[in-house]
Design a protein around this motif. Structure first.
Motif, PDB file in Angstrom:
ATOM      1  N   LEU A 128       2.747  -0.027  -2.195  1.00  0.00           N
ATOM      2  CA  LEU A 128       3.446  -1.103  -2.900  1.00  0.00           C
ATOM      3  C   LEU A 128       2.475  -2.211  -3.295  1.00  0.00           C
ATOM      4  O   LEU A 128       2.527  -2.734  -4.413  1.00  0.00           O
ATOM      5  N   PHE A 129       1.575  -2.549  -2.404  1.00  0.00           N
ATOM      6  CA  PHE A 129       0.563  -3.559  -2.710  1.00  0.00           C
ATOM      7  C   PHE A 129      -0.329  -3.107  -3.868  1.00  0.00           C
ATOM      8  O   PHE A 129      -0.666  -3.893  -4.754  1.00  0.00           O
ATOM      9  N   LEU A 162       4.158   4.284   7.383  1.00  0.00           N
ATOM     10  CA  LEU A 162       4.561   2.916   7.065  1.00  0.00           C
ATOM     11  C   LEU A 162       3.405   2.122   6.462  1.00  0.00           C
ATOM     12  O   LEU A 162       3.582   1.413   5.465  1.00  0.00           O
ATOM     13  N   SER A 210       3.311   0.690   2.592  1.00  0.00           N
ATOM     14  CA  SER A 210       3.135  -0.731   2.296  1.00  0.00           C
ATOM     15  C   SER A 210       1.899  -0.959   1.430  1.00  0.00           C
ATOM     16  O   SER A 210       1.917  -1.785   0.519  1.00  0.00           O
TER      17      SER A 210
END
Length: 103
Positions: A74-75, A67, A71
Motif C-alpha cells: 500500500l505504501f 501483514l 502494508s
C-alpha cells in the motif's frame, strides 16, 4: 443469400524495446517477491526448531510477513503516485537488495 462483409483487421504492431524491458523488469520483480515468500515458507521448519512455538508460532511468522508485505505494498502504491512508478520501483528494488544483504 446476402453476403456479410467483414471489416479489415488491423495488424498488431510489433512490441518495442521499451515494452519488452518493462515486461522483463516487472517479471523480475514478481519473481523476487515469489522467491522471498518461498524462502520464508522453506525456513519455517528451521525457525520452528530453533525458536519453538510449534504450528501456532509458525502461523504468526507467516501472518506477520504477509501483514508487513501488504502494508508496504500500500505504501509503494502511494509512493508511486507521488514520485512516479519508475522511481518508486527502483527505490523498492534497491531497498530490497540492501535489506537482503543485511540479513
Amino acid at each position: 443469400m446476402t453476403s456479410t462483409r467483414v471489416p479489415p483487421t488491423r495488424a498488431t504492431p510489433a512490441p518495442s524495446n521499451a515494452s519488452r524491458t518493462a515486461l522483463a523488469v516487472s517479471t523480475l520483480g514478481f519473481f523476487v517477491i515469489t522467491l522471498d515468500a518461498l524462502i520464508v515458507n522453506v525456513a519455517l521448519a528451521t525457525i520452528g526448531d530453533q525458536l519453538g512455538g510449534g504450528t501456532a508460532g509458525q502461523q504468526w511468522i507467516v501472518d506477520g510477513y504477509t501483514l508487513m508485505f501488504a502494508s508496504l505494498l500500500l505504501f509503494a502504491g502511494n509512493l508511486s503516485d507521488r514520485i512516479g512508478a519508475k522511481r518508486a520501483f527502483t527505490f523498492g528494488v534497491v531497498s530490497f537488495v540492501l535489506a537482503s544483504a543485511a540479513c
